[in-house]
Design a protein around this motif. Structure first.
Motif, PDB file in Angstrom:
ATOM      1  N   SER A 246       0.840  -1.196   0.000  1.00 54.22           N
ATOM      2  CA  SER A 246       0.000   0.000   0.000  1.00 54.22           C
ATOM      3  C   SER A 246       0.876   1.247   0.000  1.00 54.22           C
ATOM      4  O   SER A 246       1.486   1.579   1.024  1.00 54.22           O
ATOM      5  CB  SER A 246      -0.915   0.020   1.236  1.00 54.22           C
ATOM      6  OG  SER A 246      -1.600   1.252   1.314  1.00 54.22           O
ATOM      7  N   PRO A 247       0.959   1.965  -1.123  1.00 50.24           N
ATOM      8  CA  PRO A 247       1.797   3.172  -1.170  1.00 50.24           C
ATOM      9  C   PRO A 247       1.288   4.274  -0.249  1.00 50.24           C
ATOM     10  O   PRO A 247       2.035   5.179   0.109  1.00 50.24           O
ATOM     11  CB  PRO A 247       1.731   3.601  -2.640  1.00 50.24           C
ATOM     12  CG  PRO A 247       0.469   2.985  -3.155  1.00 50.24           C
ATOM     13  CD  PRO A 247       0.298   1.706  -2.408  1.00 50.24           C
ATOM     14  N   MET A 248       0.020   4.194   0.157  1.00 50.21           N
ATOM     15  CA  MET A 248      -0.546   5.197   1.052  1.00 50.21           C
ATOM     16  C   MET A 248      -0.229   4.902   2.520  1.00 50.21           C
ATOM     17  O   MET A 248      -0.498   5.726   3.386  1.00 50.21           O
ATOM     18  CB  MET A 248      -2.068   5.263   0.870  1.00 50.21           C
ATOM     19  CG  MET A 248      -2.504   5.550  -0.553  1.00 50.21           C
ATOM     20  SD  MET A 248      -1.852   7.132  -1.158  1.00 50.21           S
ATOM     21  CE  MET A 248      -2.753   8.268  -0.089  1.00 50.21           C
ATOM     22  N   ASP A 249       0.340   3.722   2.793  1.00 51.53           N
ATOM     23  CA  ASP A 249       0.656   3.333   4.172  1.00 51.53           C
ATOM     24  C   ASP A 249       2.113   2.896   4.271  1.00 51.53           C
ATOM     25  O   ASP A 249       2.429   1.760   4.647  1.00 51.53           O
ATOM     26  CB  ASP A 249      -0.264   2.193   4.629  1.00 51.53           C
ATOM     27  CG  ASP A 249      -1.712   2.623   4.742  1.00 51.53           C
ATOM     28  OD1 ASP A 249      -2.023   3.396   5.650  1.00 51.53           O
ATOM     29  OD2 ASP A 249      -2.521   2.186   3.896  1.00 51.53           O
ATOM     30  N   ASN A 250       3.012   3.813   3.903  1.00 49.96           N
ATOM     31  CA  ASN A 250       4.453   3.567   3.994  1.00 49.96           C
ATOM     32  C   ASN A 250       4.884   2.326   3.226  1.00 49.96           C
ATOM     33  O   ASN A 250       5.828   1.642   3.605  1.00 49.96           O
ATOM     34  CB  ASN A 250       4.880   3.450   5.463  1.00 49.96           C
ATOM     35  CG  ASN A 250       4.619   4.719   6.240  1.00 49.96           C
ATOM     36  OD1 ASN A 250       4.859   5.820   5.734  1.00 49.96           O
ATOM     37  ND2 ASN A 250       4.125   4.589   7.461  1.00 49.96           N
ATOM     38  N   ASN A 251       4.173   2.029   2.146  1.00 54.58           N
ATOM     39  CA  ASN A 251       4.516   0.899   1.289  1.00 54.58           C
ATOM     40  C   ASN A 251       4.464  -0.437   2.025  1.00 54.58           C
ATOM     41  O   ASN A 251       5.169  -1.387   1.668  1.00 54.58           O
ATOM     42  CB  ASN A 251       5.914   1.096   0.669  1.00 54.58           C
ATOM     43  CG  ASN A 251       6.003   0.507  -0.725  1.00 54.58           C
ATOM     44  OD1 ASN A 251       5.004   0.437  -1.439  1.00 54.58           O
ATOM     45  ND2 ASN A 251       7.188   0.086  -1.123  1.00 54.58           N
ATOM     46  N   SER A 252       3.656  -0.515   3.057  1.00 61.19           N
ATOM     47  CA  SER A 252       3.537  -1.755   3.828  1.00 61.19           C
ATOM     48  C   SER A 252       2.620  -2.739   3.108  1.00 61.19           C
ATOM     49  O   SER A 252       1.815  -2.361   2.258  1.00 61.19           O
ATOM     50  CB  SER A 252       2.986  -1.461   5.228  1.00 61.19           C
ATOM     51  OG  SER A 252       1.725  -0.837   5.143  1.00 61.19           O
ATOM     52  N   TRP A 253       2.746  -4.021   3.466  1.00 61.47           N
ATOM     53  CA  TRP A 253       1.925  -5.061   2.874  1.00 61.47           C
ATOM     54  C   TRP A 253       0.560  -5.096   3.544  1.00 61.47           C
ATOM     55  O   TRP A 253       0.458  -5.035   4.766  1.00 61.47           O
ATOM     56  CB  TRP A 253       2.592  -6.428   3.032  1.00 61.47           C
ATOM     57  CG  TRP A 253       3.867  -6.580   2.276  1.00 61.47           C
ATOM     58  CD1 TRP A 253       5.130  -6.409   2.751  1.00 61.47           C
ATOM     59  CD2 TRP A 253       4.010  -6.944   0.899  1.00 61.47           C
ATOM     60  NE1 TRP A 253       6.053  -6.635   1.762  1.00 61.47           N
ATOM     61  CE2 TRP A 253       5.404  -6.974   0.615  1.00 61.47           C
ATOM     62  CE3 TRP A 253       3.111  -7.251  -0.117  1.00 61.47           C
ATOM     63  CZ2 TRP A 253       5.902  -7.289  -0.639  1.00 61.47           C
ATOM     64  CZ3 TRP A 253       3.608  -7.578  -1.369  1.00 61.47           C
ATOM     65  CH2 TRP A 253       4.981  -7.594  -1.631  1.00 61.47           C
ATOM     66  N   LYS A 254      -0.497  -5.203   2.736  1.00 66.20           N
ATOM     67  CA  LYS A 254      -1.846  -5.371   3.263  1.00 66.20           C
ATOM     68  C   LYS A 254      -2.522  -6.530   2.537  1.00 66.20           C
ATOM     69  O   LYS A 254      -2.171  -6.869   1.409  1.00 66.20           O
ATOM     70  CB  LYS A 254      -2.658  -4.074   3.108  1.00 66.20           C
ATOM     71  CG  LYS A 254      -2.050  -2.909   3.889  1.00 66.20           C
ATOM     72  CD  LYS A 254      -2.818  -1.621   3.696  1.00 66.20           C
ATOM     73  CE  LYS A 254      -4.107  -1.610   4.453  1.00 66.20           C
ATOM     74  NZ  LYS A 254      -4.750  -0.275   4.463  1.00 66.20           N
ATOM     75  N   ILE A 255      -3.509  -7.113   3.198  1.00 67.53           N
ATOM     76  CA  ILE A 255      -4.134  -8.339   2.692  1.00 67.53           C
ATOM     77  C   ILE A 255      -5.252  -7.993   1.721  1.00 67.53           C
ATOM     78  O   ILE A 255      -6.174  -7.244   2.058  1.00 67.53           O
ATOM     79  CB  ILE A 255      -4.669  -9.183   3.864  1.00 67.53           C
ATOM     80  CG1 ILE A 255      -3.514  -9.547   4.808  1.00 67.53           C
ATOM     81  CG2 ILE A 255      -5.357 -10.451   3.361  1.00 67.53           C
ATOM     82  CD1 ILE A 255      -3.960 -10.163   6.123  1.00 67.53           C
ATOM     83  N   LYS A 256      -5.170  -8.572   0.510  1.00 66.24           N
ATOM     84  CA  LYS A 256      -6.141  -8.302  -0.544  1.00 66.24           C
ATOM     85  C   LYS A 256      -7.231  -9.367  -0.586  1.00 66.24           C
ATOM     86  O   LYS A 256      -8.388  -9.068  -0.878  1.00 66.24           O
ATOM     87  CB  LYS A 256      -5.417  -8.237  -1.896  1.00 66.24           C
ATOM     88  CG  LYS A 256      -6.302  -7.890  -3.086  1.00 66.24           C
ATOM     89  CD  LYS A 256      -6.749  -6.441  -3.050  1.00 66.24           C
ATOM     90  CE  LYS A 256      -7.425  -6.042  -4.361  1.00 66.24           C
ATOM     91  NZ  LYS A 256      -7.915  -4.655  -4.321  1.00 66.24           N
ATOM     92  N   PHE A 257      -6.879 -10.615  -0.331  1.00 66.02           N
ATOM     93  CA  PHE A 257      -7.889 -11.679  -0.270  1.00 66.02           C
ATOM     94  C   PHE A 257      -7.385 -12.812   0.623  1.00 66.02           C
ATOM     95  O   PHE A 257      -6.172 -12.963   0.835  1.00 66.02           O
ATOM     96  CB  PHE A 257      -8.249 -12.213  -1.667  1.00 66.02           C
ATOM     97  CG  PHE A 257      -7.154 -12.989  -2.350  1.00 66.02           C
ATOM     98  CD1 PHE A 257      -6.892 -14.325  -2.040  1.00 66.02           C
ATOM     99  CD2 PHE A 257      -6.380 -12.381  -3.342  1.00 66.02           C
ATOM    100  CE1 PHE A 257      -5.887 -15.027  -2.672  1.00 66.02           C
ATOM    101  CE2 PHE A 257      -5.376 -13.086  -3.989  1.00 66.02           C
ATOM    102  CZ  PHE A 257      -5.130 -14.411  -3.646  1.00 66.02           C
ATOM    103  N   ILE A 258      -8.333 -13.587   1.138  1.00 68.47           N
ATOM    104  CA  ILE A 258      -8.021 -14.775   1.927  1.00 68.47           C
ATOM    105  C   ILE A 258      -8.981 -15.887   1.526  1.00 68.47           C
ATOM    106  O   ILE A 258     -10.197 -15.678   1.497  1.00 68.47           O
ATOM    107  CB  ILE A 258      -8.146 -14.527   3.448  1.00 68.47           C
ATOM    108  CG1 ILE A 258      -7.115 -13.501   3.924  1.00 68.47           C
ATOM    109  CG2 ILE A 258      -7.980 -15.837   4.226  1.00 68.47           C
ATOM    110  CD1 ILE A 258      -7.217 -13.188   5.419  1.00 68.47           C
ATOM    111  N   ASP A 259      -8.444 -17.052   1.206  1.00 72.74           N
ATOM    112  CA  ASP A 259      -9.229 -18.277   1.051  1.00 72.74           C
ATOM    113  C   ASP A 259      -8.851 -19.190   2.211  1.00 72.74           C
ATOM    114  O   ASP A 259      -7.682 -19.561   2.348  1.00 72.74           O
ATOM    115  CB  ASP A 259      -8.922 -18.972  -0.275  1.00 72.74           C
ATOM    116  CG  ASP A 259      -9.604 -18.285  -1.453  1.00 72.74           C
ATOM    117  OD1 ASP A 259      -9.378 -18.734  -2.578  1.00 72.74           O
ATOM    118  OD2 ASP A 259     -10.343 -17.307  -1.243  1.00 72.74           O
ATOM    119  N   LEU A 260      -9.807 -19.545   3.045  1.00 73.35           N
ATOM    120  CA  LEU A 260      -9.548 -20.396   4.215  1.00 73.35           C
ATOM    121  C   LEU A 260     -10.408 -21.647   4.119  1.00 73.35           C
ATOM    122  O   LEU A 260     -11.636 -21.562   4.051  1.00 73.35           O
ATOM    123  CB  LEU A 260      -9.866 -19.638   5.510  1.00 73.35           C
ATOM    124  CG  LEU A 260      -9.788 -20.424   6.824  1.00 73.35           C
ATOM    125  CD1 LEU A 260      -8.407 -21.040   7.021  1.00 73.35           C
ATOM    126  CD2 LEU A 260     -10.162 -19.521   7.999  1.00 73.35           C
TER     127      LEU A 260
END
Length: 291
Positions: A246-260
Motif C-alpha cells: 500500500s503506497p498510502m501506508d508507507n509501502n507496507s503489505w496489506k491483505i487483498k484476499f483470503i481463502d480459508l
C-alpha cells in the motif's frame, strides 16, 4: 559474563516465571555454580539470565521442563502438538525468539504488515512468506481469550478496503461463507479465535508453505496447518493470502484476499496427515490466483 541478548533475556524471564520457586533456586545454583546467593524467585531469574551462556543452553537445562516450554509457547499463541518432545519445543522457541528479533516493530508499525518487518519483500519470497505467517498467526491467535497474553491490535487496518474472504468448512458436508470489505472480513476472522476459541498452528516447513508472486506486485502466500481448542486437535486448515503493498501506508503489505479451508478431524483419513499437514494446492492453482 555478558548473559543473554536483551530480547532473549526478556523472553527468557517470561518463560522462567512459569517454573516453580523451588526449581528456580536449584537452577540458579546450577547456572552460577552456587557462586551467587539469591533470596527470591526474581533474584534467581536475574542470576540465571545473567550467567546463561546462550538461549539454547538455558532452554536445554533439566529444570526447564518440557511442560514449561509447551505452556510458554501456548501463552505466546504458538500451538504445538501435545506429544511434542522437548527438543522440538526448544527448536520452535529458538526460532520464535529469532524471528521476533527480525520482525520487531515499534508500536506505530503494528497497524500494518510492516514492509520493514519483511525486508524488501520480493527479493526472497520464502522469507517473505514465512515472516508474514509468523506475524499473522501470532496476531490472530492472540485474539483467543484462553491464551495468557494481551491480544495484539487486530482490525481492518491490516486489510485492503475491498478485501475478500472465502471460508469453506468441511465436516460431514461442505459449508461456504463469503465476505467482502475490511470491516466484515476483519470481524469474521477475529471471531474464530475470540468467539470459538480456536488456535491455528501453521506448518512453516517447505511441504506446508508456498509463496508466489506476479509481475503486477501481488504476492500469494499459501500455508497448511492444524486447528486446536484447548489441548485438543480439531482438524486441518489451508489458508491462501493475497498481499499487495500500500503506497498510502508507507509501502507496507496489506491483505487483498483470503481463502480459508477448514477440515474437521472426522473428515480426515489416518493420522499421518495430522502430524505434518501439507498443502494440497498445486503451484499452477496458486499461479491462477496471481493472474
Amino acid at each position: 559474563m555478558s548473559g543473554l541478548p536483551k530480547t532473549d533475556a526478556d523472553r527468557g524471564s517470561k518463560l522462567l516465571r512459569l517454573i516453580s520457586d523451588h526449581d528456580l533456586l536449584a537452577l540458579s545454583d546450577t547456572v552460577t555454580n552456587k557462586m551467587i546467593a539469591v533470596g527470591s524467585a526474581e533474584e534467581a531469574i536475574r542470576a540465571i539470565i545473567t550467567y546463561s551462556k546462550s538461549s539454547e543452553e538455558l532452554l536445554k537445562r533439566k529444570k526447564v521442563h518440557r511442560d514449561v516450554i509447551f505452556k510458554y509457547l501456548a501463552n505466546e499463541g504458538i500451538v504445538m502438538p501435545v506429544n511434542s518432545e522437548k527438543h522440538q519445543l526448544v527448536k520452535t522457541t529458538l526460532e520464535y525468539w529469532s524471528s521476533s528479533k527480525i520482525c520487531q516493530k515499534s508500536p506505530a508499525d503494528n497497524d500494518h504488515v510492516s514492509s520493514n518487518a519483511m525486508g524488501d519483500g520480493l527479493s526472497d519470497l520464502v522469507t517473505l512468506g514465512r515472516q508474514f505467517c509468523e506475524w499473522f498467526f501470532q496476531l490472530w491467535n492472540s485474539q483467543n481469550p484462553t491464551v495468557e497474553q494481551a491480544p495484539q491490535e487486530w482490525g481492518p487496518q491490516h486489510f485492503w478496503g475491498d478485501v475478500r474472504l472465502r471460508l469453506r468448512a468441511i465436516t460431514g458436508e461442505e459449508n461456504m461463507e463469503e465476505f467482502s470489505g475490511a470491516d466484515l472480513v476483519s470481524l469474521r476472522l477475529q471471531a474464530l479465535p475470540r468467539e470459538e476459541c480456536l488456535l491455528f498452528n501453521p506448518n512453516l516447513e517447505p511441504q506446508g508453505l508456498r509463496t508466489l508472486s506476479s509481475a503486477h506486485g501481488l504476492v500469494v502466500v499459501a500455508v497448511a496447518g492444524t486447528i486446536h481448542r484447548a489441548q485438543g486437535c480439531l482438524g486441518l486448515f489451508e489458508q491462501v493470502f493475497g498481499l499487495i503493498r500500500s503506497p498510502m501506508d508507507n509501502n507496507s503489505w496489506k491483505i487483498k484476499f483470503i481463502d480459508l479451508k477448514i477440515r474437521s478431524q472426522n473428515s480426515i483419513e489416518g493420522t499421518k496427515e495430522m502430524d505434518s499437514p501439507e498443502l494440497t494446492y498445486t503451484s499452477s492453482e496458486l499461479q491462477l490466483l496471481c493472474s
